[in-house]
Design a protein around this motif. Structure first.
Motif, mmCIF file in Angstrom:
data_model
loop_
_atom_site.group_PDB
_atom_site.id
_atom_site.type_symbol
_atom_site.label_atom_id
_atom_site.label_comp_id
_atom_site.label_asym_id
_atom_site.label_seq_id
_atom_site.Cartn_x
_atom_site.Cartn_y
_atom_site.Cartn_z
ATOM 1 N N SER A 180 1.760 -3.325 -5.913
ATOM 2 C CA SER A 180 0.557 -2.500 -5.757
ATOM 3 C C SER A 180 -0.348 -2.588 -6.976
ATOM 4 O O SER A 180 -1.575 -2.516 -6.857
ATOM 5 C CB SER A 180 0.938 -1.035 -5.519
ATOM 6 O OG SER A 180 1.299 -0.788 -4.189
ATOM 7 N N THR A 188 -10.097 2.468 -1.440
ATOM 8 C CA THR A 188 -11.184 1.547 -1.111
ATOM 9 C C THR A 188 -10.839 0.653 0.071
ATOM 10 O O THR A 188 -11.731 0.114 0.726
ATOM 11 C CB THR A 188 -11.534 0.643 -2.301
ATOM 12 O OG1 THR A 188 -10.433 -0.234 -2.587
ATOM 13 C CG2 THR A 188 -11.871 1.452 -3.542
ATOM 14 N N GLY A 189 -9.551 0.496 0.338
ATOM 15 C CA GLY A 189 -9.142 -0.403 1.404
ATOM 16 C C GLY A 189 -8.947 -1.824 0.930
ATOM 17 O O GLY A 189 -9.056 -2.769 1.708
ATOM 18 N N GLY A 190 -8.640 -1.974 -0.368
ATOM 19 C CA GLY A 190 -8.304 -3.299 -0.867
ATOM 20 C C GLY A 190 -9.121 -3.749 -2.052
ATOM 21 O O GLY A 190 -10.072 -3.096 -2.491
ATOM 22 N N LEU A 202 -7.123 1.202 -5.013
ATOM 23 C CA LEU A 202 -7.224 0.247 -3.925
ATOM 24 C C LEU A 202 -6.791 0.839 -2.589
ATOM 25 O O LEU A 202 -7.270 0.413 -1.537
ATOM 26 C CB LEU A 202 -6.405 -1.010 -4.249
ATOM 27 C CG LEU A 202 -7.162 -2.090 -5.037
ATOM 28 C CD1 LEU A 202 -7.579 -1.579 -6.418
ATOM 29 C CD2 LEU A 202 -6.332 -3.350 -5.167
ATOM 30 N N ASP A 203 -5.898 1.822 -2.604
ATOM 31 C CA ASP A 203 -5.504 2.457 -1.348
ATOM 32 C C ASP A 203 -6.635 3.285 -0.762
ATOM 33 O O ASP A 203 -6.663 3.536 0.450
ATOM 34 C CB ASP A 203 -4.268 3.343 -1.557
ATOM 35 C CG ASP A 203 -2.988 2.534 -1.626
ATOM 36 O OD1 ASP A 203 -2.820 1.630 -0.789
ATOM 37 O OD2 ASP A 203 -2.159 2.785 -2.517
ATOM 38 N N ASP A 230 -5.661 -6.781 2.909
ATOM 39 C CA ASP A 230 -6.672 -7.406 2.059
ATOM 40 C C ASP A 230 -6.016 -8.114 0.874
ATOM 41 O O ASP A 230 -6.340 -9.265 0.562
ATOM 42 C CB ASP A 230 -7.661 -6.346 1.569
ATOM 43 C CG ASP A 230 -8.785 -6.934 0.738
ATOM 44 O OD1 ASP A 230 -9.727 -7.492 1.327
ATOM 45 O OD2 ASP A 230 -8.719 -6.839 -0.508
ATOM 46 N N CYS A 231 -5.085 -7.438 0.232
ATOM 47 C CA CYS A 231 -4.413 -8.027 -0.941
ATOM 48 C C CYS A 231 -3.475 -9.155 -0.536
ATOM 49 O O CYS A 231 -3.320 -10.134 -1.270
ATOM 50 C CB CYS A 231 -3.661 -6.946 -1.708
ATOM 51 S SG CYS A 231 -4.749 -5.760 -2.525
ATOM 52 N N CYS A 253 0.828 -1.192 0.000
ATOM 53 C CA CYS A 253 0.000 0.000 0.000
ATOM 54 C C CYS A 253 0.866 1.246 0.000
ATOM 55 O O CYS A 253 2.057 1.197 0.330
ATOM 56 C CB CYS A 253 -0.948 0.017 1.199
ATOM 57 S SG CYS A 253 -0.142 0.286 2.802
ATOM 58 N N ASN A 307 -5.793 -2.048 2.684
ATOM 59 C CA ASN A 307 -5.484 -2.513 1.340
ATOM 60 C C ASN A 307 -4.343 -3.521 1.356
ATOM 61 O O ASN A 307 -4.421 -4.577 0.719
ATOM 62 C CB ASN A 307 -5.124 -1.319 0.451
ATOM 63 C CG ASN A 307 -4.690 -1.740 -0.947
ATOM 64 O OD1 ASN A 307 -5.166 -2.728 -1.486
ATOM 65 N ND2 ASN A 307 -3.760 -1.001 -1.517
ATOM 66 N N ASP A 332 -15.225 4.836 -1.617
ATOM 67 C CA ASP A 332 -15.768 3.493 -1.644
ATOM 68 C C ASP A 332 -17.217 3.562 -2.106
ATOM 69 O O ASP A 332 -17.681 4.606 -2.579
ATOM 70 C CB ASP A 332 -15.643 2.830 -0.270
ATOM 71 C CG ASP A 332 -16.227 3.703 0.845
ATOM 72 O OD1 ASP A 332 -17.014 4.621 0.540
ATOM 73 O OD2 ASP A 332 -15.889 3.453 2.017
#
Length: 333
Positions: free
Chosen positions: A287, A256-258, A253-254, A99-100, A52, A96, A235
């Motif tokens: 990333s 949305t949190g993943g 994604l950073d 999650d990833c 992230c 993120n 989001d």
């Protein structure tokens, strides 16, 4: 036969610094390195990774993100999964990375690719934008000329003098599709003039012209060019308020949190009629790799982060001209 129970998930996280080739300038400043936070989750001898980029614009720092990730050691050891993670951590860079990493671990433990496990089509190569940093019109034209062979260019703008910048850039790259990103630097007073300058230059998309929270004018003015929300959208919960002001949304994604929320957000945005852009921060291929799943449904792809670095990490994404290819399993997913 007696099955061997799985061991608990362990977590390692760290801050990494990756030099940028030259420097990277937007309306909020210049930087010479990409500072990322990497999370590694391991179970039964298999490790999943996520990366992230904490963003000061949202009050994030690498140190705070690292602490937030490390604080999840006990929940991970207790068996928290990606779905439960969404409620356990707020949206943002730290979630993120985790999650990833959990998605990568899930794929590697299953011996499959993550898109197979998610029931998504296999990603295909996509044309990505290449970013031209903010600077004087002459300098931006010179940088653009060197990249004029690329199909899609993203031009960083910054307010005063933007009409001259975009005209100079268009002259230097007559055949490229152009997007511009004002990074919240325009005002209601210069909005109409800058929109016209972009329309005159044949720009396809304008990203976040006005500051988030001060973008009401976009609903009252004719938009001759498609306008995309970036800082104004995070989001799924932020989508409804954008209707009538924006034509597209930039999913990062950073923000949305993943990947888990990003996929759901892309589906929701499409259902609301928004065009989708998948964006990135300046970071390594780790990333970018999860974002390739979002890129499949995106009208605009901006995943050039590794191209701006002095070097990428091992097993990085393959770039061939403006095409970016899906990740190998050795990198992610």
């Amino acid at each position: 036969m007696t099955s061997i129970p799985s061991r608990a998930v362990s977590l390692v996280a760290r801050i990494e610094r990756w030099p940028i080739a030259g420097s990277f300038t937007i309306s909020r400043g210049t930087k010479t390195e990409a500072v990322v936070v990497v999370a590694e989750v391991s179970q039964d001898g298999v490790t999943g990774r996520g990366e992230c980029v904490p963003y000061p614009r949202y009050g994030e720092t690498p140190e705070a993100a690292l602490s937030a990730i490390q604080a999840m050691q006990a929940p991970l050891a207790s068996g928290i999964d990606r779905n439960a993670l969404q409620a356990a951590m707020p949206a943002g860079a730290a979630r993120n990375a985790l999650d990833c990493a959990l998605a990568d671990l899930e794929a590697k433990r299953a011996g499959a690719r993550i898109w197979q496990l998610l029931g998504r089509p296999a990603p295909e190569p996509r044309t990505t934008a290449y970013t031209i940093s903010l600077g004087p019109a002459e300098a931006m034209a010179e940088a653009t000329a060197k990249a004029a062979h690329r199909a899609l260019l993203k031009i960083k703008l910054g307010g005063e003098g933007d009409a001259a910048r975009i005209a100079a850039v268009r002259k230097a790259a007559p055949a490229s599709e152009l997007m511009v990103d004002a990074n919240e630097a325009w005002t209601e007073d210069n909005l109409a003039a800058n929109l016209k300058a972009c329309a005159d230059a044949g720009v396809t998309l304008i990203e976040q012209p006005l500051p988030a929270g001060k973008d009401e004018a976009l609903a009252r003015i004719e938009r001759p060019v498609m306008v995309c929300a970036d800082e104004s959208v995070h989001d799924r919960a932020s989508l409804e308020a954008l209707r009538g002001r924006y034509d597209a949304v930039n999913i990062k994604l950073d923000k949305t949190g993943g990947l888990t929320e990003a996929l759901a957000m892309a589906d929701a945005a499409g259902a609301l009629g928004f065009e989708i852009m998948i964006g990135c921060m300046v970071a390594t291929s780790l990333s970018m790799a999860p974002a390739m799943l979002i890129a499949q449904a995106a009208r605009f792809v901006d995943l050039d982060g590794p191209l701006l670095l002095a070097r990428d990490r091992d097993h990085g994404l393959r770039y061939a001209g403006s095409l970016v290819y899906p990740p190998d399993a050795a990198l992610w997913g």
